[in-house]
Each structure stands twice: as C-alpha cells, then as structure tokens.
Design a protein around this motif. Structure first.
Motif, short mmCIF file in Angstrom:
data_model
loop_
_atom_site.label_atom_id
_atom_site.label_comp_id
_atom_site.label_asym_id
_atom_site.label_seq_id
_atom_site.Cartn_x
_atom_site.Cartn_y
_atom_site.Cartn_z
N LEU A 52 0.82 -1.21 0.00
CA LEU A 52 0.00 0.00 0.00
C LEU A 52 0.86 1.27 0.00
CD1 LEU A 52 -2.87 -0.98 2.48
CD2 LEU A 52 -2.83 -1.13 -0.01
N LEU A 53 2.00 1.21 0.69
CA LEU A 53 2.88 2.37 0.70
C LEU A 53 3.44 2.65 -0.69
CD1 LEU A 53 4.38 4.56 2.31
CD2 LEU A 53 6.20 2.87 2.73
N THR A 54 3.80 1.61 -1.41
CA THR A 54 4.33 1.79 -2.76
C THR A 54 3.26 2.33 -3.71
OG1 THR A 54 5.83 -0.07 -2.38
CG2 THR A 54 5.53 0.66 -4.65
N ILE A 55 2.04 1.81 -3.59
CA ILE A 55 0.94 2.31 -4.43
C ILE A 55 0.69 3.79 -4.14
CG2 ILE A 55 -1.52 2.10 -4.91
CD1 ILE A 55 -1.29 -0.87 -4.34
N TRP A 56 0.75 4.16 -2.88
CA TRP A 56 0.49 5.54 -2.51
C TRP A 56 1.59 6.48 -3.03
CZ3 TRP A 56 3.08 8.67 1.32
CH2 TRP A 56 2.47 9.90 1.53
N ILE A 57 2.84 6.08 -2.89
CA ILE A 57 3.94 6.94 -3.32
C ILE A 57 3.92 7.15 -4.84
CG2 ILE A 57 6.46 7.11 -3.50
CD1 ILE A 57 6.65 5.70 -0.81
N VAL A 58 3.78 6.07 -5.58
CA VAL A 58 3.84 6.18 -7.04
C VAL A 58 2.52 6.70 -7.61
CG1 VAL A 58 4.39 4.95 -9.17
CG2 VAL A 58 5.47 4.26 -7.02
N GLY A 59 1.42 6.27 -7.03
CA GLY A 59 0.12 6.67 -7.56
C GLY A 59 -0.15 8.15 -7.44
N GLN A 60 0.21 8.75 -6.31
CA GLN A 60 -0.06 10.18 -6.15
C GLN A 60 0.82 11.04 -7.04
OE1 GLN A 60 0.74 11.69 -2.25
NE2 GLN A 60 2.84 10.88 -2.16
N ALA A 61 1.88 10.46 -7.60
CA ALA A 61 2.71 11.19 -8.55
C ALA A 61 2.23 11.04 -9.99
CB ALA A 61 4.17 10.74 -8.44
N ILE A 62 1.69 9.87 -10.32
CA ILE A 62 1.32 9.59 -11.71
C ILE A 62 -0.13 9.95 -12.01
CG2 ILE A 62 1.07 7.73 -13.41
CD1 ILE A 62 3.44 6.39 -12.24
N GLU A 63 -1.02 9.73 -11.06
CA GLU A 63 -2.44 9.98 -11.35
C GLU A 63 -2.73 11.42 -11.75
OE1 GLU A 63 -6.81 9.69 -9.16
OE2 GLU A 63 -5.10 8.63 -8.31
N PRO A 64 -2.19 12.45 -11.06
CA PRO A 64 -2.45 13.82 -11.54
C PRO A 64 -1.86 14.09 -12.92
CG PRO A 64 -1.70 13.84 -9.26
CD PRO A 64 -1.48 12.45 -9.77
N ALA A 65 -0.78 13.42 -13.27
CA ALA A 65 -0.17 13.65 -14.58
C ALA A 65 -0.96 12.99 -15.70
CB ALA A 65 1.27 13.12 -14.57
N MET A 66 -1.58 11.84 -15.43
CA MET A 66 -2.32 11.14 -16.47
C MET A 66 -3.79 11.50 -16.48
SD MET A 66 -0.82 7.25 -16.34
CE MET A 66 -1.84 6.81 -17.75
N GLY A 67 -4.35 11.83 -15.34
CA GLY A 67 -5.79 11.98 -15.25
C GLY A 67 -6.41 10.73 -14.67
N ARG A 68 -7.54 10.89 -14.02
CA ARG A 68 -8.16 9.77 -13.28
C ARG A 68 -8.54 8.61 -14.20
NH1 ARG A 68 -12.20 13.62 -9.70
NH2 ARG A 68 -10.59 14.51 -8.34
#
Length: 326
Positions: free
Chosen positions: A183-199
C-alpha cells in the motif's frame, strides 16, 4: 437715352482716365474656380442666369492610399495587391483584442495533462485501489476460504477469468508487513502519476497492468508446465514504473523524481535477491506500463488517450489465447 441706358449699365465699361482703381492688388495665387459644370467662361449659365457655386476641385481632401512597407504588399488597386490587414491597437484605458491562446506543448516539452482532468486534486483512484486491497486483506484474514475463490491460479484462470483481476488485489499469507509495503508503494507512485495522467487514464493503466501481469503469469505457467504463486498488486505497481519511463510529465525534474527511481531500484533488487517472486507478473505489468506511457504521451488530447489505452487489451487477449492452446 444716356449711354448707361443704351448699353445696359456700367457692366463691362472701361473707366475714364484718372479714375482711382479700388480693385484688390493682383494675387500671385491662381483664382479659385467656383463654376459648376456647364457654365460659360463669363460666369453665367447658358440661359443667362447667374450660376451658383459648383464643387471645388480637390475638396474635400482625400486620404492617401494605404501603403504597406512590407515586401509583396501595396496600395489598394496596385499591382502588388491589397494591403494586409493591420492589427487593432486598443486606445489607452480601453480593452484590447483578446489574447491568442498559448501554443500547445510539443512532445519535446513534456506531457501536459488534459484539460478534462484539471480538477484532479487528490489521487482518488489511488486511494480507491488502496482501500480495495486493504478491505480484501481484512476479508481474507477473517474468512480464509475467500482466498481460494479470488486468488490467481494459472491453471484455473482460463476457466474462471475473474481471477485475472481479483488476484491483483489479494495479499496472501496475512502478513501485515507485505500489505503495508504494498500500500505504501501504491500511494507513493500513484499520487505522482495519477495527476499527470488523469483519473480515467490512470484507472485504465492500473487495471490493464493487472491483467497484463496475470496474462504473462498464465502464459509462462502453461508454457513451462509449472506453477506460480501470485500475490499482491505487483503487476500494477510495475505498470506505474513503466509509465515513469515513457511518459515524463512536464514539470518533473530529476530532483522531484529521485525518490521514485530509488523505489524502482529497490524493487528490482528485491526481485533479484528473492527467486521465489513471480517476476513474470512484474514483467507483464511493466510492458503494459511502457506502452501506456507512449500512448498517453502521443495522444494526449481529451478522449484520444483513453481510447488508445483500450488497444492494450489486444496483446493481453493474444497472450491468453496462446496460453489456451493445447
């Protein structure tokens, strides 16, 4: 009858010698011709009636033709063509013309998120995926029998296709350390990529990476006649790692992404040092992430990248079709 009566007045009569001349001195400028069209030289009309003032030549003054100094341009009616339209300059204190929209960023400038996802503040999809993983971990800890229905078993996945997706949300063994690190890895990488790609695009990336990792595991298991133990969201995590390589969002620098690359390096080292880890799952997710980053980067307009991401289902279906061959 006097001479004045017989000649019709003093008009045209030569004054006698010695008469003072009260006329204006001779002007060096030519006299103003106020005769209208059709008048005779004597200042009378053809019918003998005095003529009124006619149009004055050269009045009112005309504006000179507009001349453009740029090459290839000329005055109106000239052989060089009509003048080019001049830009409107607003007077001080008045609103001027609307500014031109900014030039869209080229591929070399870095990827810019579509306008439709400008309201992407919090990484909602990332939090949702974390919540699903956490909820299923709690359910399988309380009810272990649920694990046998949802986990990815390569020999059963072709007949029970839901396992291809649900297996990526399960953390087998009930270890709190495994679920916490995941979950920590998903949170670190996801919060960086999701705003860049869009939901929307990020959600498709996550799910397609899971399916790509599961398809790779099934294909490898069928080809090698072996069995693999698949657990956790490693395929989705490595799919996000692939996007980091190919997307390169605008505004990212080496300093801002250094922590992410350290995390990628630790995961690579983890796979090398522990041979029991199903690296096939991670490889499948990583390849899907690489392709997703390229598609989103080259088709970054609203809706186009989302439609392009669906094309990644083609290699997934082909891999599963090959695995289903006898």
């Amino acid at each position: 009858m006097s001479d004045a009566t017989s000649t019709g007045g003093d008009i045209g009569r030569t004054p006698p010698p010695g008469t003072p001349d009260f006329a204006a001195p001779e002007s060096p400028w030519p006299p103003l011709d106020t005769r209208g069209p059709g008048l005779q030289a004597s200042g009378h009309a053809a019918g003998g009636a005095p003529a009124g003032p006619g149009p004055v030549p050269g009045w009112p003054p005309q504006d000179p033709p507009t001349q453009d100094a740029r090459p290839g341009a000329g005055a109106q009616g000239s052989p060089w063509g009509p003048p080019r339209p001049q830009e409107h300059q607003a007077a001080p204190g008045l609103p001027g013309p609307a500014p031109r929209p900014p030039r869209p960023a080229a591929a070399s400038d870095g990827y810019v998120a579509p306008d439709r996802d400008a309201d992407t503040g919090r990484p909602v999809v990332t939090y949702t995926m974390m919540a699903i993983c956490g909820a299923l971990w709690l359910l399988t800890t309380v009810a272990p029998r649920l694990t046998g229905v949802l986990e990815l078993v390569p020999d059963l996945a072709l007949h029970q296709p839901w396992r291809l997706l649900t297996g990526g949300f399960l953390y087998l063994g009930g270890s709190l350390l495994d679920i916490s690190l995941g979950l920590l890895t998903i949170w670190i990488v996801g919060q960086a990529i999701e705003p860049a790609m869009g939901r929307r695009d990020f959600l498709l990336l996550y799910l397609l990476s899971l399916l790509g990792g599961s398809a790779a595991a099934v294909l490898w298991s069928r080809a090698s006649h072996g069995s693999l133990l698949v657990s956790g969201a490693s395929a989705a995590i490595w799919g996000m790692f692939g996007v980091l390589v190919t997307l390169r969002p605008k505004g990212w620098s080496k300093e801002s992404t250094s922590g992410l690359w350290v995390l990628v390096g630790l995961n690579v080292l983890y796979v090398i040092l522990i041979p029991t880890i199903a690296w096939q799952v991670k490889l499948g997710g990583f390849l899907i992430g690489l392709a997703a980053g390229v598609l989103v980067r080259t088709r970054g307009r609203a809706g186009r990248s989302t439609r392009a991401l669906w094309l990644l289902l083609v290699p997934i279906v082909l891999a599963l079709g090959v695995a289903a061959l006898p």
